[in-house]
Write an enzyme that holds these catalytic residues in place. Structure first.
Site, PDB file in Angstrom:
ATOM      1  N   ALA A   1      -6.279   4.585   0.946  1.00 18.94           N
ATOM      2  CA  ALA A   1      -6.454   5.705   1.852  1.00 18.94           C
ATOM      3  C   ALA A   1      -7.890   6.805   1.603  1.00 18.94           C
ATOM      4  CB  ALA A   1      -5.332   6.671   2.080  1.00 18.94           C
TER       5      ALA A   1
ATOM      6  N   GLU B   1       0.637   3.126 -13.193  1.00 15.15           N
ATOM      7  CA  GLU B   1      -0.693   3.155 -13.018  1.00 15.15           C
ATOM      8  C   GLU B   1      -1.237   4.081 -14.039  1.00 15.15           C
ATOM      9  OE1 GLU B   1      -1.134   4.688  -8.910  1.00 15.15           O
ATOM     10  OE2 GLU B   1      -0.081   3.082  -8.230  1.00 15.15           O
TER      11      GLU B   1
ATOM     12  N   HIS C   1      -5.225   2.116  -6.293  1.00 18.55           N
ATOM     13  CA  HIS C   1      -4.339   3.035  -5.298  1.00 18.55           C
ATOM     14  C   HIS C   1      -5.503   3.903  -4.687  1.00 18.55           C
ATOM     15  CE1 HIS C   1      -0.816   6.100  -5.170  1.00 18.55           C
ATOM     16  NE2 HIS C   1      -1.516   5.960  -3.859  1.00 18.55           N
TER      17      HIS C   1
ATOM     18  N   VAL D   1       0.920  -1.188  -0.004  1.00 22.68           N
ATOM     19  CA  VAL D   1       0.051  -0.186   0.053  1.00 22.68           C
ATOM     20  C   VAL D   1       0.835   1.089   0.041  1.00 22.68           C
ATOM     21  CG1 VAL D   1      -2.130  -0.857   1.002  1.00 22.68           C
ATOM     22  CG2 VAL D   1      -0.278  -0.216   2.434  1.00 22.68           C
TER      23      VAL D   1
ATOM     24  N   ARG E   1       4.130   2.344  -2.526  1.00 25.99           N
ATOM     25  CA  ARG E   1       4.465   3.033  -3.721  1.00 25.99           C
ATOM     26  C   ARG E   1       4.762   1.889  -4.737  1.00 25.99           C
ATOM     27  NH1 ARG E   1       1.480   6.578  -2.843  1.00 25.99           N
ATOM     28  NH2 ARG E   1       1.787   8.569  -2.860  1.00 25.99           N
TER      29      ARG E   1
HETATM   30  P1  NDP Z   1       5.873   8.247   7.495  1.00 30.84           P
HETATM   31  O1  NDP Z   1       6.788   9.399   6.980  1.00 30.84           O
HETATM   32  O2  NDP Z   1       4.800   8.767   8.499  1.00 30.84           O
HETATM   33  O3  NDP Z   1       6.577   7.150   7.557  1.00 30.84           O
HETATM   34  C1  NDP Z   1       7.619   6.633   6.958  1.00 30.84           C
HETATM   35  C2  NDP Z   1       8.188   5.218   7.727  1.00 30.84           C
HETATM   36  O4  NDP Z   1       9.172   4.682   6.963  1.00 30.84           O
HETATM   37  C3  NDP Z   1       8.978   5.592   8.916  1.00 30.84           C
HETATM   38  O5  NDP Z   1       8.566   4.825   9.729  1.00 30.84           O
HETATM   39  C4  NDP Z   1      10.341   5.292   8.610  1.00 30.84           C
HETATM   40  O6  NDP Z   1      10.924   4.958   9.731  1.00 30.84           O
HETATM   41  C5  NDP Z   1      10.151   4.286   7.715  1.00 30.84           C
HETATM   42  N1  NDP Z   1      11.416   4.128   6.552  1.00 30.84           N
HETATM   43  C6  NDP Z   1      12.040   2.980   6.657  1.00 30.84           C
HETATM   44  N2  NDP Z   1      13.090   3.270   5.744  1.00 30.84           N
HETATM   45  C7  NDP Z   1      12.816   4.297   5.062  1.00 30.84           C
HETATM   46  C8  NDP Z   1      13.544   5.108   4.178  1.00 30.84           C
HETATM   47  N3  NDP Z   1      14.637   4.324   3.397  1.00 30.84           N
HETATM   48  N4  NDP Z   1      13.362   6.334   3.956  1.00 30.84           N
HETATM   49  C9  NDP Z   1      12.331   7.052   4.476  1.00 30.84           C
HETATM   50  N5  NDP Z   1      11.570   6.292   5.584  1.00 30.84           N
HETATM   51  C10 NDP Z   1      11.769   5.029   5.957  1.00 30.84           C
HETATM   52  O7  NDP Z   1       4.988   8.287   6.041  1.00 30.84           O
HETATM   53  P2  NDP Z   1       3.307   7.622   5.758  1.00 30.84           P
HETATM   54  O8  NDP Z   1       3.229   6.321   6.849  1.00 30.84           O
HETATM   55  O9  NDP Z   1       2.299   8.550   6.050  1.00 30.84           O
HETATM   56  O10 NDP Z   1       3.353   7.371   4.413  1.00 30.84           O
HETATM   57  C11 NDP Z   1       4.193   6.060   3.878  1.00 30.84           C
HETATM   58  C12 NDP Z   1       4.237   6.103   2.450  1.00 30.84           C
HETATM   59  O11 NDP Z   1       3.098   5.420   2.018  1.00 30.84           O
HETATM   60  C13 NDP Z   1       3.990   7.447   1.725  1.00 30.84           C
HETATM   61  O12 NDP Z   1       5.268   7.958   1.733  1.00 30.84           O
HETATM   62  C14 NDP Z   1       3.299   7.139   0.433  1.00 30.84           C
HETATM   63  O13 NDP Z   1       3.956   6.594  -0.659  1.00 30.84           O
HETATM   64  C15 NDP Z   1       2.285   5.740   1.100  1.00 30.84           C
HETATM   65  N6  NDP Z   1       0.875   6.078   0.930  1.00 30.84           N
HETATM   66  C16 NDP Z   1       0.061   5.414   0.258  1.00 30.84           C
HETATM   67  C17 NDP Z   1      -1.206   5.605   0.303  1.00 30.84           C
HETATM   68  C18 NDP Z   1      -2.203   4.912  -0.683  1.00 30.84           C
HETATM   69  O14 NDP Z   1      -3.052   5.194  -0.873  1.00 30.84           O
HETATM   70  N7  NDP Z   1      -1.763   3.727  -0.971  1.00 30.84           N
HETATM   71  C19 NDP Z   1      -1.628   6.515   1.213  1.00 30.84           C
HETATM   72  C20 NDP Z   1      -0.729   7.330   2.091  1.00 30.84           C
HETATM   73  C21 NDP Z   1       0.617   6.950   1.876  1.00 30.84           C
HETATM   74  P3  NDP Z   1      12.486   5.577  10.083  1.00 30.84           P
HETATM   75  O15 NDP Z   1      12.744   6.994  10.039  1.00 30.84           O
HETATM   76  O16 NDP Z   1      13.131   5.123  11.463  1.00 30.84           O
HETATM   77  O17 NDP Z   1      13.182   4.873   9.026  1.00 30.84           O
END
Ligand code: NDP
Length: 307
Positions: A276, A254, A273, A223, A225
């Site tokens: 959310a 997509e 997609h 869910v 990318r």
């Molecule tokens: P957040 O920024 O809240 O969370 C990202 C998490 O990923 C953190 O826990 C981070 O922890 C971890 N992480 C692990 N490896 C990496 C890395 N290499 N780079 C960055 N972060 C890393 O984002 P959200 O949870 O709000 O959203 C996550 C992603 O989900 C979005 O970027 C989007 O692409 C996707 N998304 C998809 C949706 C859909 O409709 N399917 C809806 C919303 C979001 P740590 O910092 O400790 O690494």
């Protein structure tokens, strides 16, 4: 900068009617208008789904998505344009969608829907259906999405482990692994759920090696990318039965092309997609925009600033 005119770009239409958001923000002390590409230059800031080159002449761009991988960070930096995103609001929506996928697989609900299309009365094999308590889900990415998934699945009796860069504990997770221990983290899990942002570091994080490491009876859920997954490697793992199935909301291309083998697989659930989606989406995003308009007026730092 001074904010006088905030545009709601028509590309948000894919998620909610732009006018709903403009109405919701009507009380702000700035002009809010729904705009198309030809009116971008009349604004100081925009709320948008898609990126446009013309945004680089504005002061502030707010993405209605959490994922901002489509925006050119360097160009924003060079032009001094602020980029904010909508992380923080998708915990419950995506958590419930993922719980739904897992319940469909465990309780065989996707089979019933498929059979119903054919008016076919057919029960599952005696050993197909199972229940969730006692199973383990490994959630890769422990941010807003990951935490929402963990909370929803925990309530269904699933043991939840997580993978993140820092390795620090996260409330709601039974165990946390660092990114370099990914293969170890996923090898025993019945469900592997990807909720990590797409970055250079996470591109094709799930490749043939990762699918090999997973149990043959495991289900894979993406869910985040599409490009976090090497899609041909996923298709290969499903075709050779080294995975039990997959639920996929995001794809390398997509809309998912009509000739993708994923469409035809019995143990694959495809959603376009929209993990959310909620009728409250414009309010949830609007609250972040309102907060930032107020912060700007008070000279405070932006909430959810990316660039
Ligand atoms: P957040 O920024 O809240 O969370 C990202 C998490 O990923 C953190 O826990 C981070 O922890 C971890 N992480 C692990 N490896 C990496 C890395 N290499 N780079 C960055 N972060 C890393 O984002 P959200 O949870 O709000 O959203 C996550 C992603 O989900 C979005 O970027 C989007 O692409 C996707 N998304 C998809 C949706 C859909 O409709 N399917 C809806 C919303 C979001 P740590 O910092 O400790 O690494």
């Amino acid at each position: 900068f001074e904010l006088e005119r905030l545009g709601v770009h028509e590309s948000v239409e894919a998620v909610f009617p732009p006018a709903e958001l403009a109405d919701y923000l009507i009380d702000l002390p700035v002009e809010v208008a729904v705009i198309g590409d030809d009116e971008i230059s009349s604004c100081d800031a925009v709320v948008t789904l898609e990126h446009r080159e013309a945004f680089l002449d504005l002061n502030w761009v707010h993405s209605i998505q959490a994922g901002v991988d489509r925006f050119p960070f360097d160009a924003f930096e060079d032009e001094g344009v602020v980029l904010t995103n909508s992380t923080g609001i998708h915990d419950r929506t995506v958590g419930e969608t993922v719980a739904g996928y897992l319940l469909m697989f465990a309780r065989r609900l996707h089979d019933h829907v498929a059979n119903q299309q054919e008016r076919r009365w057919e029960r599952p094999e005696w050993d197909d259906a199972f229940t969730l308590p006692g199973s383990t889900a490994c959630v890769v990415g422990t941010g807003t999405l990951g935490r929402g998934v963990a909370k929803t699945l925990s309530a269904l009796g699933v043991r939840v482990t997580g993978v993140r860069r820092s390795g620090d504990p996260v409330p709601g997770f039974d165990e946390i692994y660092t990114n370099d221990r990914l293969l170890e983290a996923i090898e025993d899990a019945e469900f592997v759920i990807v909720t990590v942002p797409l970055t250079e570091e996470t591109r094709h994080l799930f490749d043939a090696e990762a699918f090999d490491a997973m149990r043959d009876d495991a289900y894979f859920v993406n869910v985040s990318r599409g490009s976090v997954v090497d899609e041909p490697a996923l298709i290969d793992a499903l075709e050779t039965d080294t995975l039990a199935g997959a639920a996929v909301d995001v794809f390398e291309e997509e809309p998912l092309p009509e000739d993708s083998p994923l469409w035809g697989m019995d143990e694959v659930i495809i959603s376009p997609h929209c993990a959310a989606y909620t009728r409250d989406y414009f309010r949830d995003t609007g609250d972040i925009v309102r907060e930032n308009v107020n912060r700007l007026a008070d000279g405070e730092a932006f909430h959810n600033r990316v660039v």
